[in-house]
Design a protein around this motif. Structure first.
Motif, PDB file in Angstrom:
ATOM      1  N   ILE A 108     -27.373  -8.051   5.668  1.00 22.78           N
ATOM      2  CA  ILE A 108     -26.967  -6.752   5.121  1.00 22.78           C
ATOM      3  C   ILE A 108     -27.951  -6.297   4.046  1.00 22.78           C
ATOM      4  O   ILE A 108     -28.365  -5.136   3.999  1.00 22.78           O
ATOM      5  N   ARG A 109     -28.350  -7.250   3.192  1.00 16.45           N
ATOM      6  CA  ARG A 109     -29.280  -6.907   2.117  1.00 16.45           C
ATOM      7  C   ARG A 109     -30.643  -6.501   2.672  1.00 16.45           C
ATOM      8  O   ARG A 109     -31.249  -5.531   2.221  1.00 16.45           O
ATOM      9  N   CYS A 110     -31.130  -7.229   3.659  1.00 15.44           N
ATOM     10  CA  CYS A 110     -32.419  -6.910   4.275  1.00 15.44           C
ATOM     11  C   CYS A 110     -32.366  -5.537   4.927  1.00 15.44           C
ATOM     12  O   CYS A 110     -33.276  -4.710   4.748  1.00 15.44           O
ATOM     13  N   ARG A 111     -31.305  -5.298   5.688  1.00 19.51           N
ATOM     14  CA  ARG A 111     -31.167  -4.015   6.370  1.00 19.51           C
ATOM     15  C   ARG A 111     -31.151  -2.862   5.375  1.00 19.51           C
ATOM     16  O   ARG A 111     -31.819  -1.841   5.575  1.00 19.51           O
ATOM     17  N   GLY A 112     -30.422  -3.022   4.289  1.00 21.95           N
ATOM     18  CA  GLY A 112     -30.350  -1.970   3.291  1.00 21.95           C
ATOM     19  C   GLY A 112     -31.682  -1.713   2.605  1.00 21.95           C
ATOM     20  O   GLY A 112     -32.049  -0.564   2.351  1.00 21.95           O
ATOM     21  N   ALA A 113     -32.427  -2.801   2.321  1.00 21.56           N
ATOM     22  CA  ALA A 113     -33.723  -2.645   1.658  1.00 21.56           C
ATOM     23  C   ALA A 113     -34.719  -1.941   2.567  1.00 21.56           C
ATOM     24  O   ALA A 113     -35.466  -1.057   2.133  1.00 21.56           O
ATOM     25  N   VAL A 114     -34.743  -2.309   3.835  1.00 21.31           N
ATOM     26  CA  VAL A 114     -35.658  -1.682   4.784  1.00 21.31           C
ATOM     27  C   VAL A 114     -35.290  -0.211   4.976  1.00 21.31           C
ATOM     28  O   VAL A 114     -36.162   0.663   5.013  1.00 21.31           O
ATOM     29  N   ALA A 115     -33.994   0.064   5.089  1.00 21.78           N
ATOM     30  CA  ALA A 115     -33.558   1.453   5.238  1.00 21.78           C
ATOM     31  C   ALA A 115     -33.962   2.277   4.022  1.00 21.78           C
ATOM     32  O   ALA A 115     -34.388   3.433   4.154  1.00 21.78           O
ATOM     33  N   GLY A 116     -33.853   1.678   2.841  1.00 20.55           N
ATOM     34  CA  GLY A 116     -34.256   2.382   1.631  1.00 20.55           C
ATOM     35  C   GLY A 116     -35.734   2.736   1.635  1.00 20.55           C
ATOM     36  O   GLY A 116     -36.134   3.828   1.217  1.00 20.55           O
ATOM     37  N   VAL A 117     -36.574   1.824   2.107  1.00 20.86           N
ATOM     38  CA  VAL A 117     -38.010   2.084   2.200  1.00 20.86           C
ATOM     39  C   VAL A 117     -38.282   3.239   3.154  1.00 20.86           C
ATOM     40  O   VAL A 117     -39.124   4.109   2.885  1.00 20.86           O
ATOM     41  N   LYS A 123     -47.628   4.830   5.336  1.00 29.33           N
ATOM     42  CA  LYS A 123     -46.726   5.155   4.248  1.00 29.33           C
ATOM     43  C   LYS A 123     -45.813   4.001   3.884  1.00 29.33           C
ATOM     44  O   LYS A 123     -45.460   3.816   2.705  1.00 29.33           O
ATOM     45  N   HIS A 124     -45.445   3.185   4.867  1.00 30.70           N
ATOM     46  CA  HIS A 124     -44.370   2.219   4.640  1.00 30.70           C
ATOM     47  C   HIS A 124     -44.769   0.747   4.684  1.00 30.70           C
ATOM     48  O   HIS A 124     -44.012  -0.094   4.194  1.00 30.70           O
ATOM     49  N   ASP A 125     -45.926   0.416   5.264  1.00 31.01           N
ATOM     50  CA  ASP A 125     -46.255  -0.999   5.447  1.00 31.01           C
ATOM     51  C   ASP A 125     -46.315  -1.768   4.133  1.00 31.01           C
ATOM     52  O   ASP A 125     -45.800  -2.882   4.011  1.00 31.01           O
ATOM     53  N   GLU A 126     -46.961  -1.193   3.137  1.00 31.07           N
ATOM     54  CA  GLU A 126     -47.095  -1.892   1.854  1.00 31.07           C
ATOM     55  C   GLU A 126     -45.730  -2.110   1.211  1.00 31.07           C
ATOM     56  O   GLU A 126     -45.457  -3.178   0.650  1.00 31.07           O
ATOM     57  N   LYS A 127     -44.849  -1.125   1.328  1.00 31.32           N
ATOM     58  CA  LYS A 127     -43.518  -1.272   0.743  1.00 31.32           C
ATOM     59  C   LYS A 127     -42.669  -2.268   1.520  1.00 31.32           C
ATOM     60  O   LYS A 127     -41.831  -2.976   0.939  1.00 31.32           O
ATOM     61  N   LEU A 128     -42.874  -2.339   2.833  1.00 29.44           N
ATOM     62  CA  LEU A 128     -42.161  -3.342   3.615  1.00 29.44           C
ATOM     63  C   LEU A 128     -42.600  -4.746   3.218  1.00 29.44           C
ATOM     64  O   LEU A 128     -41.797  -5.688   3.199  1.00 29.44           O
ATOM     65  N   ASP A 129     -43.893  -4.901   2.900  1.00 29.67           N
ATOM     66  CA  ASP A 129     -44.374  -6.195   2.403  1.00 29.67           C
ATOM     67  C   ASP A 129     -43.668  -6.564   1.101  1.00 29.67           C
ATOM     68  O   ASP A 129     -43.332  -7.733   0.861  1.00 29.67           O
ATOM     69  N   GLU A 130     -43.448  -5.573   0.242  1.00 29.38           N
ATOM     70  CA  GLU A 130     -42.740  -5.833  -1.008  1.00 29.38           C
ATOM     71  C   GLU A 130     -41.308  -6.288  -0.744  1.00 29.38           C
ATOM     72  O   GLU A 130     -40.793  -7.170  -1.431  1.00 29.38           O
TER      73      GLU A 130
END
Length: 569
Positions: A120-129, A159-166
């Motif tokens: 749930i936490r992973c899904r929410g973080a990715v959706a936020g990005v 736009k999103h790859d660097e933030k997904l790495d974070e």
């Protein structure tokens, strides 16, 4: 498959005299009073005297089985896309351990899926990005502890790859975790891994020494993750022939410079080395490998002379190129091929930063004249460095400028640095100011990771590189002793010279001499060539104290003009 009814239906007996046009609203009021809200008249059968009314349940569970991983529900008629958050919250409250994983109000359906807290936490973080709703991202736990993802059409790699790495490192995992994405299928995986690192030392691959005429492998770049090998750090001299190498004492500049020198000598380049006399010990191992007169380390006059001779060679080549219609040494036919020359300028700031002329001291005082003479040569050194970088790349002359501080105050202004394509900064913890002095955009250059800085052995020899045509990276230099390099070069039969330093006549030809005495010294004829050389470097007759250009230069006027040009009083 749906196993329950999504719609409730009842049959109502109509009273005598029922008129559909007049009595429908009253009928629905009576039905609501008896059976609750939400009913609509589906059809009326006047002959039978009945009406069929229906309503869609607000949320009716379907295909629900005890312990099921996922099941569907029907949504109330009239559910809007904007109702998603409210419905997701109600479903989560009503079904502990389940979350809404799909929401389609137009089809009147949603899906609930059993999901643990980490997912749930992973899904929410990715959706936020991605700027998406959590149920728009599908997330499944992998056997290795990572996550497989289905992204949305909002995903944009740049736009999103660097933030997904974070997200992978800082939210759902730890340093070393990384993300693999497939933009074509809109899928991704967060993969657990150890953080990338370096061994205590990376031996120079002697078998490949000088193997590439226009490339220098000088170390290894830090891989994106610990699962893949560290790629080689390569200076592509065809893309940019010049290198700016920065770093404080002990940061590894000498190790990196030695690797470059050895590789270029093995590749057949001519070598010129310029350094301050107190630091030339760093390069004594290769002194007899320089081209004749290419050892510009014994004094400022030797530095001026070595650079002047390189510049003169460049001018000679330029004329030859013009005569045969060549634009670049890389395109020359074999019969006109020239030997590339690699010029090492170490401790560049010390060689180019002028000293202040003391005020209140007689202009002909030996101390003043010594400073003016030194400053004159430093100005010439800077001029030759600038001209070689700006003008001589196309004739095969390359320059590596090494310095501790790279700013205008220390003799390396932006106008010079902008002409250098490859930028390297040695050391693991450079300040923001030091990074800004070396790199065009220091914000685009990574930092040495904290875990690497904390490992004394792994971090030794590390630095940062922003090389022309490549993504900026953390690197670690190859290492070999200078004895190793020397042995390898001797085994290859690399040409040596018994006249590495400029001769006295060459120094007299190219280096200025302001040694005068007396309050009003008589005009003395200086060497013609240095005057011409100063004109070639753009300093002109007036700067040299010879405004008439007749070769008769007053030593006093010469010193005064030099001091004035350098800001003295």
């Amino acid at each position: 498959m749906l196993s329950g009814m999504a719609t409730e239906r009842i049959t109502i007996k109509l009273p005598p005299g029922f008129n559909p046009d007049r009595h429908q609203k009253a009928l629905l009021v009576k039905v609501s009073e008896a059976h609750g809200d939400g009913w609509e008249i589906e059809s009326i059968d006047p002959a039978a005297g009945v009406a069929f009314v229906t309503r869609q349940a607000a949320i009716i569970e379907v295909s629900a089985q005890a312990g099921a991983h996922s099941f569907d529900i029907r949504l109330a008629r009239g559910t809007k896309p904007s109702d998603g958050d409210k419905i997701a919250s109600k479903l989560a409250d009503a079904h502990p351990g389940y979350v809404m994983s799909a929401f389609d109000p137009f089809l009147g359906k949603a899906t609930l899926t059993k999901m643990d807290d980490a997912t749930i936490r992973c899904r929410g973080a990715v959706a936020g990005v991605l700027g998406a709703k959590s149920w728009e991202v599908q997330c499944r736990l992998r056997k290795d502890g990572g996550f497989d993802l289905e992204l949305t059409t909002k995903y944009v790699p740049s736009k999103h790859d660097e933030k997904l790495d974070e997200v992978a490192v800082a939210i759902v995992g730890r340093p070393g975790w990384y993300v693999i994405t497939d933009p074509n299928t809109l899928t991704a995986s967060i993969v657990p891994a150890s953080p990338p690192t370096f061994p205590p030392a990376i031996p120079f691959p002697m078998k490949s020494l000088g193997a590439r005429p226009h490339e220098i492998g000088f170390g290894r770049s830090l891989a994106r993750n610990g699962d893949t090998p560290n790629p080689e750090s390569v200076l592509n001299l065809a893309q940019s022939g010049h290198v700016l190498l920065g770093g404080m004492p002990g940061s590894g500049k000498t190790v990196t410079t030695s690797a470059i020198i050895a590789d270029r000598l093995a590749a057949g380049d001519g070598l010129v080395v310029c350094n301050t006399s107190d630091k030339m010990v760093d390069h004594l191992w290769c002194k007899d490998f320089v081209r004749p007169g290419g050892w510009g380390c014994d004094s400022l006059a030797h530095t001026v002379t070595a650079l002047a001779m390189v510049y003169a060679e460049g001018q000679k080549r330029a004329k030859m190129f013009a005569s045969i219609g060549a634009n670049n040494y890389l395109d020359l036919p074999a019969k006109h091929a020239v030997q590339p020359i690699t010029v090492i300028v170490d401790e560049a700031s010390a060689l180019t930063t002028t000293d202040k002329v003391p005020s209140g001291v007689p202009k002909d005082n030996p101390i003043v004249l010594e400073i003016v003479n030194s400053n004159l040569m430093k100005v010439m050194i800077f001029s030759f460095i600038s001209k070689i970088i700006a003008e001589m790349r196309f004739v095969g002359i390359r320059m590596i400028v090494s310095t501790q501080v790279a700013n205008a105050a220390t003799g390396l202004p932006p106008s010079l640095k902008d002409k250098i394509g490859h930028r390297v900064l040695c050391g693991t913890s450079a300040t923001k100011a030091a990074r800004a002095q070396i790199f065009r955009d220091e914000t685009a250059v990574p930092h040495v990771p904290a875990h690497l800085q904390a490992d004394e052995k792994a971090s030794k020899g590390c630095g940062l590189a922003a090389l022309e045509g490549q993504k900026p990276a953390v690197f670690k230099s190859y290492f070999a002793t200078t004895d190793d390099y020397r042995t390898a070069l001797l085994a290859r039969g690399v040409t040596r010279t018994d006249q590495p330093a400029p001769t006295a006549s060459q120094v007299a030809q190219f280096a200025p001499d302001l040694d005068v005495s007396g309050d009003d010294p008589a005009p003395r004829k200086t060497h013609g060539s240095p005057q011409r050389e100063m004109q070639n470097t753009g300093l002109g007759n007036e700067w040299m104290g010879d405004p008439d250009g007749d070769g008769q230069v007053s030593g006093y006027a010469k010193a005064n003009a030099a001091r004035h040009a350098l800001g003295g009083s």
